[in-house]
Scaffold this active site. Structure first.
Site, mmCIF file in Angstrom:
data_model
loop_
_atom_site.group_PDB
_atom_site.id
_atom_site.type_symbol
_atom_site.label_atom_id
_atom_site.label_comp_id
_atom_site.label_asym_id
_atom_site.label_seq_id
_atom_site.Cartn_x
_atom_site.Cartn_y
_atom_site.Cartn_z
ATOM 1 N N THR A 23 4.499 14.812 -1.190
ATOM 2 C CA THR A 23 5.770 15.347 -0.649
ATOM 3 C C THR A 23 6.049 16.750 -1.196
ATOM 4 O O THR A 23 6.635 17.578 -0.509
ATOM 5 C CB THR A 23 6.968 14.421 -0.960
ATOM 6 O OG1 THR A 23 7.013 14.198 -2.365
ATOM 7 C CG2 THR A 23 6.872 13.103 -0.232
ATOM 8 N N GLN A 98 -3.719 6.189 -1.641
ATOM 9 C CA GLN A 98 -3.409 5.627 -0.319
ATOM 10 C C GLN A 98 -3.269 6.758 0.695
ATOM 11 O O GLN A 98 -3.074 6.506 1.876
ATOM 12 C CB GLN A 98 -2.106 4.833 -0.386
ATOM 13 C CG GLN A 98 -2.163 3.674 -1.368
ATOM 14 C CD GLN A 98 -0.775 3.118 -1.650
ATOM 15 O OE1 GLN A 98 -0.254 2.302 -0.904
ATOM 16 N NE2 GLN A 98 -0.172 3.556 -2.729
ATOM 17 N N HIS A 116 -7.128 4.318 2.379
ATOM 18 C CA HIS A 116 -6.748 4.296 3.804
ATOM 19 C C HIS A 116 -7.495 5.342 4.622
ATOM 20 O O HIS A 116 -7.037 5.730 5.695
ATOM 21 C CB HIS A 116 -5.224 4.455 3.926
ATOM 22 C CG HIS A 116 -4.477 3.298 3.328
ATOM 23 N ND1 HIS A 116 -3.188 3.369 2.866
ATOM 24 C CD2 HIS A 116 -4.878 2.021 3.094
ATOM 25 C CE1 HIS A 116 -2.826 2.180 2.391
ATOM 26 N NE2 HIS A 116 -3.832 1.357 2.506
ATOM 27 N N CYS A 145 -15.539 13.008 22.912
ATOM 28 C CA CYS A 145 -16.808 13.546 22.427
ATOM 29 C C CYS A 145 -17.579 14.196 23.585
ATOM 30 O O CYS A 145 -17.284 13.940 24.759
ATOM 31 C CB CYS A 145 -17.596 12.363 21.863
ATOM 32 S SG CYS A 145 -19.208 12.749 21.223
HETATM 33 P P1 NAD Z 1 5.925 5.299 0.768
HETATM 34 O O1 NAD Z 1 6.423 6.303 1.754
HETATM 35 O O2 NAD Z 1 6.116 3.865 1.087
HETATM 36 O O3 NAD Z 1 6.650 5.538 -0.631
HETATM 37 C C1 NAD Z 1 6.639 6.792 -1.233
HETATM 38 C C2 NAD Z 1 7.283 6.655 -2.608
HETATM 39 O O4 NAD Z 1 7.095 7.893 -3.266
HETATM 40 C C3 NAD Z 1 8.775 6.361 -2.560
HETATM 41 O O5 NAD Z 1 9.040 5.264 -3.425
HETATM 42 C C4 NAD Z 1 9.416 7.657 -3.110
HETATM 43 O O6 NAD Z 1 10.506 7.387 -3.960
HETATM 44 C C5 NAD Z 1 8.303 8.272 -3.904
HETATM 45 N N1 NAD Z 1 8.283 9.732 -3.925
HETATM 46 C C6 NAD Z 1 8.440 10.591 -2.883
HETATM 47 N N2 NAD Z 1 8.263 11.861 -3.290
HETATM 48 C C7 NAD Z 1 8.012 11.795 -4.640
HETATM 49 C C8 NAD Z 1 7.728 12.769 -5.633
HETATM 50 N N3 NAD Z 1 7.691 14.073 -5.364
HETATM 51 N N4 NAD Z 1 7.504 12.344 -6.898
HETATM 52 C C9 NAD Z 1 7.565 11.008 -7.217
HETATM 53 N N5 NAD Z 1 7.830 10.052 -6.310
HETATM 54 C C10 NAD Z 1 8.027 10.442 -5.034
HETATM 55 O O7 NAD Z 1 4.421 5.651 0.462
HETATM 56 P P2 NAD Z 1 3.175 4.716 0.099
HETATM 57 O O8 NAD Z 1 3.571 3.698 -0.896
HETATM 58 O O9 NAD Z 1 2.052 5.618 -0.187
HETATM 59 O O10 NAD Z 1 2.851 3.936 1.445
HETATM 60 C C11 NAD Z 1 2.825 4.614 2.649
HETATM 61 C C12 NAD Z 1 1.529 4.594 3.424
HETATM 62 O O11 NAD Z 1 1.596 5.731 4.251
HETATM 63 C C13 NAD Z 1 0.289 4.763 2.630
HETATM 64 O O12 NAD Z 1 -0.542 3.759 3.033
HETATM 65 C C14 NAD Z 1 -0.318 6.103 3.056
HETATM 66 O O13 NAD Z 1 -1.618 5.869 3.593
HETATM 67 C C15 NAD Z 1 0.477 6.563 4.215
HETATM 68 N N6 NAD Z 1 0.957 7.968 4.169
HETATM 69 C C16 NAD Z 1 0.153 8.949 3.729
HETATM 70 C C17 NAD Z 1 0.603 10.257 3.674
HETATM 71 C C18 NAD Z 1 -0.328 11.327 3.163
HETATM 72 O O14 NAD Z 1 -1.550 11.199 3.297
HETATM 73 N N7 NAD Z 1 0.194 12.398 2.554
HETATM 74 C C19 NAD Z 1 1.890 10.570 4.060
HETATM 75 C C20 NAD Z 1 2.712 9.538 4.542
HETATM 76 C C21 NAD Z 1 2.228 8.228 4.569
#
Ligand code: NAD
Length: 242
Positions: A23, A98, A116, A145
């Protein structure tokens, strides 16, 4: 003990991360207040990102995917960079993530278990030919493709199993770690969330903005931003020591 003291003592750190790790690179997570799951779509993202939806509504899947899941401009943040430095310094065994964005590798991490999958690997369902994410981004409609087959991202969709060799590598790393740092994950996506139960080491650290089901079991819990928490720690690289 502080996080700096724990990392100082550790020799086999494993980092287990989720969407919250990216994020601070400008990629929204799924479940935070400003996450993708709180935005209004006609079809919920959990449904769009499922295998059955991909095969039944491929064009609609790709409209969402190109719009929301291909953050190709995003750059690694302080958390990604610090973990890559700890690996080079011989402190970190592996990153288990993930995330599908490839930012750990972009920061220089070598041993990364992507539970994932990755947006950077895309294959034709008919002939297996590979395409980069930048190619997917500039397609319209259903990416096809040269052979005419549909190209699918190597991202694990809901209803699909995780890759067995990735599971194996991730569990070996976690079960041989002396410190496990769990960060930026709500720990609600299974089976990935259950992998932290394989940890047998000394220090279980959680860095997450919001509380998680793991908080009560940790040696140290930091409700902070992971980039800020890791960014201020030393790299432990010899070239950085005076
Ligand atoms: P989630 O969205 O369920 O939870 C994210 C968690 O991170 C929340 O509890 C939040 O409080 C915390 N958070 C957000 N920003 C933060 C920061 N800067 N510092 C500390 N904590 C922070 O995410 P999840 O548990 O990874 O599950 C979501 C699924 O979505 C995963 O399987 C993933 O594959 C996928 N996903 C991936 C991406 C990516 O590749 N960047 C983005 C979105 C979702």
């Amino acid at each position: 003990m502080t996080l700096a003291e724990i990392v100082e003592k550790s020799r086999r750190i494993v980092f287990f991360g989720g969407a919250g790790v990216s994020t601070e690179s400008g990629i929204p997570d799924f479940r935070s207040a400003d996450g993708l799951y709180r935005q209004n779509y006609d079809v919920p993202p959990e449904t769009i990102l499922s295998a059955s939806y991909f095969y039944a509504h491929t064009e609609e899947f790709y409209r969402f995917y190109r719009d929301r899941m291909l953050p190709l401009q995003a750059k690694p943040n302080a958390a990604h960079h610090k973990l890559a430095q700890w690996e080079r310094a011989g402190k970190l065994l592996a990153v288990v993530t993930q995330n599908i964005d490839g930012l750990h590798q972009a920061a220089g991490s070598k041993r990364v278990y992507e539970l994932h999958g990755s947006i950077h690997v895309n294959r034709c369902l008919s002939c297996g030919k590979s395409y980069p994410a930048s190619w997917i981004a500039q397609t319209t409609g259903i990416p096809r493709c040269t052979c005419g087959g549909i190209v699918k991202p190597a991202v694990v969709l809901y209803e699909e199993p995780l890759d067995a060799s990735v599971i194996d590598g991730a569990l070996r790393a976690i079960s041989s770690a002396d410190t496990l740092i769990v960060a930026g994950t709500s720990l609600t996506v299974y089976p990935a969330a259950s992998f932290v139960n394989y940890f047998r080491g000394d220090h279980l650290v959680l860095i997450n903005r919001d509380p998680t089901p793991l908080d009560g079991k940790c040696t140290l819990v930091l409700h902070e931003k992971v980039g800020e928490a890791l960014g201020k720690l030393p790299s432990w690289l010899s070239e950085d020591t005076p």
